[in-house]
Design a protein around this motif. Structure first.
Motif, PDB file in Angstrom:
ATOM      1  N   GLY B  95       0.691  -1.398  -0.044  1.00  0.00           N
ATOM      2  CA  GLY B  95       0.040   0.073   0.011  1.00  0.00           C
ATOM      3  C   GLY B  95       0.832   1.332  -0.066  1.00  0.00           C
ATOM      4  N   VAL B  96       1.996   1.248   0.835  1.00  0.00           N
ATOM      5  CA  VAL B  96       2.840   2.447   0.690  1.00  0.00           C
ATOM      6  C   VAL B  96       3.416   2.674  -0.584  1.00  0.00           C
ATOM      7  CG1 VAL B  96       5.146   3.164   1.492  1.00  0.00           C
ATOM      8  CG2 VAL B  96       3.494   2.166   3.317  1.00  0.00           C
ATOM      9  N   ARG B  97       3.943   1.475  -1.389  1.00  0.00           N
ATOM     10  CA  ARG B  97       4.449   1.626  -2.804  1.00  0.00           C
ATOM     11  C   ARG B  97       3.461   2.151  -3.733  1.00  0.00           C
ATOM     12  NH1 ARG B  97       7.289  -3.833  -1.784  1.00  0.00           N
ATOM     13  NH2 ARG B  97       5.636  -4.792  -2.612  1.00  0.00           N
ATOM     14  N   ASN B  98       2.215   1.721  -3.390  1.00  0.00           N
ATOM     15  CA  ASN B  98       1.223   2.077  -4.103  1.00  0.00           C
ATOM     16  C   ASN B  98       0.733   3.731  -4.207  1.00  0.00           C
ATOM     17  OD1 ASN B  98      -2.195   1.793  -4.469  1.00  0.00           O
ATOM     18  ND2 ASN B  98      -0.940   1.490  -6.035  1.00  0.00           N
ATOM     19  N   LYS B  99       0.862   4.178  -2.934  1.00  0.00           N
ATOM     20  CA  LYS B  99       0.079   5.547  -2.388  1.00  0.00           C
ATOM     21  C   LYS B  99       0.997   6.418  -2.111  1.00  0.00           C
ATOM     22  CE  LYS B  99      -4.690   3.852  -1.591  1.00  0.00           C
ATOM     23  NZ  LYS B  99      -4.390   2.474  -1.431  1.00  0.00           N
ATOM     24  N   THR B 100       1.822   6.179  -1.149  1.00  0.00           N
ATOM     25  CA  THR B 100       2.918   7.018  -0.699  1.00  0.00           C
ATOM     26  C   THR B 100       4.107   7.568  -1.409  1.00  0.00           C
ATOM     27  OG1 THR B 100       2.258   5.945   1.546  1.00  0.00           O
ATOM     28  CG2 THR B 100       3.902   7.655   1.529  1.00  0.00           C
ATOM     29  N   ILE B 101       4.473   6.302  -2.105  1.00  0.00           N
ATOM     30  CA  ILE B 101       5.888   6.652  -2.940  1.00  0.00           C
ATOM     31  C   ILE B 101       5.385   6.374  -4.376  1.00  0.00           C
ATOM     32  CG2 ILE B 101       8.007   5.528  -3.138  1.00  0.00           C
ATOM     33  CD1 ILE B 101       7.874   4.510  -0.500  1.00  0.00           C
ATOM     34  N   ARG B 177       3.489  11.468  -1.735  1.00  0.00           N
ATOM     35  CA  ARG B 177       4.117  12.566  -1.112  1.00  0.00           C
ATOM     36  C   ARG B 177       5.512  12.760  -1.537  1.00  0.00           C
ATOM     37  NH1 ARG B 177       3.193  13.150   5.019  1.00  0.00           N
ATOM     38  NH2 ARG B 177       4.281  14.866   4.311  1.00  0.00           N
ATOM     39  N   LEU B 178       6.003  11.396  -2.067  1.00  0.00           N
ATOM     40  CA  LEU B 178       7.463  11.311  -2.149  1.00  0.00           C
ATOM     41  C   LEU B 178       7.588  10.519  -3.460  1.00  0.00           C
ATOM     42  CD1 LEU B 178      10.173  11.173  -0.787  1.00  0.00           C
ATOM     43  CD2 LEU B 178       9.369   8.917   0.307  1.00  0.00           C
ATOM     44  N   SER B 201      11.636  19.618 -11.010  1.00  0.00           N
ATOM     45  CA  SER B 201      11.788  20.880 -10.148  1.00  0.00           C
ATOM     46  C   SER B 201      10.187  21.520 -10.230  1.00  0.00           C
ATOM     47  CB  SER B 201      12.597  21.898 -11.025  1.00  0.00           C
ATOM     48  OG  SER B 201      13.723  21.571 -11.112  1.00  0.00           O
ATOM     49  N   GLN B 202       9.426  21.325 -11.086  1.00  0.00           N
ATOM     50  CA  GLN B 202       8.256  21.606 -11.184  1.00  0.00           C
ATOM     51  C   GLN B 202       7.171  20.966 -10.073  1.00  0.00           C
ATOM     52  OE1 GLN B 202       5.941  21.073 -14.763  1.00  0.00           O
ATOM     53  NE2 GLN B 202       3.837  21.545 -13.850  1.00  0.00           N
ATOM     54  N   LEU B 203       7.336  19.581 -10.076  1.00  0.00           N
ATOM     55  CA  LEU B 203       6.495  18.819  -9.307  1.00  0.00           C
ATOM     56  C   LEU B 203       7.170  19.119  -7.735  1.00  0.00           C
ATOM     57  CD1 LEU B 203       7.045  15.426 -10.767  1.00  0.00           C
ATOM     58  CD2 LEU B 203       4.934  16.745 -10.533  1.00  0.00           C
ATOM     59  N   ASN B 204       8.368  19.360  -7.513  1.00  0.00           N
ATOM     60  CA  ASN B 204       8.762  19.903  -6.173  1.00  0.00           C
ATOM     61  C   ASN B 204       8.030  21.345  -5.654  1.00  0.00           C
ATOM     62  OD1 ASN B 204      11.228  21.551  -4.390  1.00  0.00           O
ATOM     63  ND2 ASN B 204      10.439  19.373  -3.696  1.00  0.00           N
ATOM     64  N   LYS B 205       8.086  22.149  -6.533  1.00  0.00           N
ATOM     65  CA  LYS B 205       7.091  23.318  -6.421  1.00  0.00           C
ATOM     66  C   LYS B 205       5.729  23.145  -5.943  1.00  0.00           C
ATOM     67  CE  LYS B 205       9.901  26.430  -9.207  1.00  0.00           C
ATOM     68  NZ  LYS B 205      10.464  26.380 -10.511  1.00  0.00           N
ATOM     69  N   GLU B 206       5.384  22.165  -6.663  1.00  0.00           N
ATOM     70  CA  GLU B 206       3.716  21.621  -6.211  1.00  0.00           C
ATOM     71  C   GLU B 206       3.932  21.070  -4.804  1.00  0.00           C
ATOM     72  OE1 GLU B 206       2.451  19.426  -9.508  1.00  0.00           O
ATOM     73  OE2 GLU B 206       2.926  20.994 -10.929  1.00  0.00           O
ATOM     74  N   GLY B 207       5.033  20.822  -4.186  1.00  0.00           N
ATOM     75  CA  GLY B 207       5.046  20.445  -2.818  1.00  0.00           C
ATOM     76  C   GLY B 207       5.416  18.690  -2.637  1.00  0.00           C
ATOM     77  N   ILE B 208       5.885  18.232  -3.754  1.00  0.00           N
ATOM     78  CA  ILE B 208       6.066  16.774  -3.501  1.00  0.00           C
ATOM     79  C   ILE B 208       7.564  16.758  -3.045  1.00  0.00           C
ATOM     80  CG2 ILE B 208       6.453  14.764  -4.726  1.00  0.00           C
ATOM     81  CD1 ILE B 208       4.197  15.421  -6.579  1.00  0.00           C
TER      82      ILE B 208
END
Ligand SMILES: Nc1ncnc2c1ncn2[C@@H]1O[C@H](COP(=O)(O)OP(=O)(O)O)[C@@H](O)[C@H]1O
Ligand SMILES: [Mg+2]
Lengths: 407, 254
Positions: B95-101, B177-178, B201-208
């Motif tokens: 589930g972590v591999r699926n949703k968190t990472i 999140r990651l 970089s764009q994704l990081n700006k979006e908070g990831i």
């Protein structure tokens, strides 16, 4: 989720069509063999059962001549050691529901320009009761016909068709049997074949005395070939067999230990063992066919193992993005089940078609029961699960990073 | 400046997405146990952008695989988003591999038999989302990475850079999140690499939060923080010029 997996399983099957087809072929052959064999086996069983119920129930036949003589049946009946008085004496025993002395032979039947060679049975009216043999037209002869040895006859369907054709009603017509004129009183119901394949409708029944005196006159007066005996019920069969042996030994003055000049046969037991044989055959055919299902299952397992190995990397990717072990298990299991079920459906089609063709070309009775189709289907599905499980589990137990590294 | 303020704001609700301490990993080989990670300690903040550098064979991929819950450490603690991974059930790890990472590989790792749309949507199959929504979301992401016109193509019909975009879209589909990326530009030319880095970089700006492995210093310059591995240990942990620390300990490690 499940529908997505079904779709993927379907895709995977389509990805290597030749391989999927060859894998399926094992299943197709197995299932069609099972369906076909069961159709033939059950058909044979049913026709045996029908012959048995046509024969009458709880029957003995007492034959002239010593028991257990090797060779043809006619040899046993040839020595005319039984007579009508023996039959009457048996009729006096307890537990006897009916007795019919029988004499028989072959004769030429003539009507107009048609003639036909058939079996003539000379017997008493009780014969029809014992064999629960009804008439489809006319009426039976009576005891007074026996007393006065009248020239009357009951005619079987096959004989009637051969000498009268379809258009003429035989009842009331006069035919010639061995040159003597006989009036046809009635037409016998159709009985079909005996267990050994004789046509029971190829028969003419006449009064016993008429047969003895006017048709087969060269025999001892009053002698009969056989005596048909019906017991009151199934449970008295063995007691009755013993008392008949005792009675006839006494009447024929046969000392203890000496060979009898007659034999008592339990027809019902013989028939039941024939039915048993037919059932065993049917089961055996099914069992042999099932072996090919097993081989088909092993084929599926083999190809699934290859598939898991080939798709190790894909399994790794799926795990890396969140597939649980049971998702992977289910995916491969579904593939195996799908192959076996599709193969099974095709196999049922071929099996049913083959059974119908066999029925058409061999005239053998064929029974395609929904039961046998259901059995074949569920066995095939379970084979898919059983043989698919090990490879699927192997896939599910893979370590994601090792699977991803697999080249 | 906008970006820096965001990070400063994060400091108020500060939370480590990744907290690794005393991490060891050894592989079992024919010649006995082979130690690859030797006491690795690292904390990564929510919203951070970390480049992991170091020579080949220094244990970067091994470390990333552990962070991505694809592999297990021999010893040590790994707390992901507040949960100790070691104590999780296998199903929960999936589930972590699926949703968190979201994991991005050097070799893309797309399913060659499936369309781009199905590839991107695949993680949603394992989070029990129905087909219509799976496809709608995958389509949005393919458009976002510039492949809206290719949704029905197969991976072998597009270029390497495009395949990596598809892989990134797939990594993003469950709003992780990651993002973990092991040499995501390793198979790409420098122009394509720049495009991919712009996307990160764009994704990081979006908070990831992003952790990526790279050999190349100019690629690493895109990150806010650079961590250097050598022989299974972290030997350097610095902020890229112009970035403000979000991690109190980062400079102490050196
Ligand atoms: N499955 C494995 N079994 C044995 N040794 C391995 C395995 N994976 C990696 N290694 C070894 O571990 C060391 C670190 O590998 P890796 O983490 O891939 O380094 P990097 O990504 O920094 O190049 C290397 O020496 C490599 O040969
Ligand atoms: Mg590496």
């Amino acid at each position: 989720m499940f529908s997505a997996m079904l779709g993927e399983a379907w895709h995977a099957m389509g990805a290597n069509r030749l391989r999927t087809f060859l894998t399926m072929l094992g299943m197709v052959i197995g299932v069609s063999a099972v369906v076909l064999m069961m159709a033939i086996g059950q058909g044979a069983e049913a026709s045996v059962k029908r012959s048995i119920s046509a024969m009458g129930s709880n029957l003995f036949v007492v034959l002239s001549g010593p028991p257990r003589v090797a060779g043809a049946r006619s040899a046993t009946g040839n020595a005319p050691s039984l007579n009508v008085k023996d039959a009457n004496a048996i009729g006096e025993l307890d537990d006897v529901a009916g007795v019919a002395p029988v004499t028989m032979g072959k004769s030429q039947i003539v009507y107009g320009s048609n003639n036909w060679n058939t079996d003539i049975i000379g017997t008493t009216p009780s014969y029809l009761d014992i064999r629960s043999w009804g008439l489809s037209a006319g009426y039976a002869f009576s005891d007074s016909d026996i007393r006065s040895a009248t020239r009357v006859a009951l005619i079987g369907k096959t004989v009637a068709q051969n000498i009268f054709g379809e258009d003429i009603d035989p009842v009331g017509k006069t035919i010639r049997i061995n040159q003597s004129p006989f009036v046809i009183l009635g037409m016998l119901d159709s009985k079909g074949q005996t267990l050994d394949g004789r046509d029971q409708d190829d028969t003419i029944i006449v009064p016993l005395t008429t047969a003895q005196r006017k048709l087969f006159g060269n025999q001892l007066p009053g002698s009969v070939r056989q005596i048909l005996v019906q017991a009151e019920s199934d449970n008295v069969m063995s007691i009755l067999e013993e008392s008949m042996n005792g009675l006839l030994n006494q009447r024929h003055n046969i000392r203890e230990g000496a060979d009898s000049d007659f034999s008592v046969r339990n027809l019902t037991a013989i028939a039941n063992s024939a039915a048993e044989t037919a059932r065993t055959m049917s089961l055996l055919l099914g069992a042999i066919a099932s072996v090919s299902l097993l081989v088909g299952g092993i084929g599926i397992m083999n190809i699934m193992l290859v598939s898991v190995t080939e798709r190790t990397r894909e399994i790794g990717i799926r795990m890396a993005i969140g597939a649980r072990q049971r998702d992977i298990l289910l995916q491969f299991l579904l593939e195996a089940i799908m192959i076996s079920i599709v193969g099974c459906l095709i196999g049922i089609g071929i099996g049913v078609g083959g059974a119908v063709l066999v029925g058409i070309f061999t005239q053998a009775e064929i029974i395609i029961s929904s039961e046998s189709v259901l059995i074949a289907f569920s066995v095939a599905a379970s084979i898919g699960v059983f043989f698919g499980f090990y490879p699927a589990r192997m896939a599910a137990m893979l370590n994601p990073i090792e699977a991803l590294r697999y080249q | 400046m906008q970006n820096q303020q965001n990070i400063q704001n994060n400091k108020a609700t500060k939370k480590n997405v990744i907290d690794v301490s005393g991490l060891f990993k050894e592989y079992q080989t024919a010649a006995g146990p082979f130690p690859v990670l030797k006491d690795v300690n690292l904390r990564i903040d929510n919203g951070d952008y970390v480049a992991i550098m170091g020579p080949s064979g220094s244990g970067k991929s091994t470390f990333m695989n552990i962070l991505g819950c694809l592999d297990k450490p021999t010893k040590g603690k790994y707390i992901l988003d507040g949960h100790a991974v070691a104590t999780m059930e296998e199903n929960d790890v999936a589930g972590v591999r699926n949703k968190t990472i979201g994991f991005v590989f050097q070799g893309f790792n797309l399913l060659s038999r499936s369309s781009l749309l199905d590839n991107v949507a695949l993680p949603l199959v394992y989070s029990h989302i129905d087909k219509a929504e799976r496809h709608a979301r995958a389509k949005v992401l393919l458009e976002k990475v510039g492949l809206g016109n290719h949704i029905n193509s197969r991976p072998n019909q597009i270029s390497g850079g495009q395949q990596q975009r598809v892989a990134i879209a797939r990594a993003l589909i469950n709003n992780p999140r990651l993002i973990l990326a092991d040499e995501p530009t390793g198979n790409l030319d420098s122009v394509t690499s720049e495009e991919i880095m712009a996307l990160f970089s764009q994704l990081n700006k979006e908070g990831i939060t992003i952790v990526l492995v790279t050999h190349e210093t100019d690629i690493a310059e895109h990150a806010k923080r650079q961590v250097r591995f050598l022989d299974g240990k972290i030997v350097q942990d610095t902020l890229t010029n112009g970035h403000v620390s979000t991690n109190n300990e980062s400079s102490e490690v050196i």
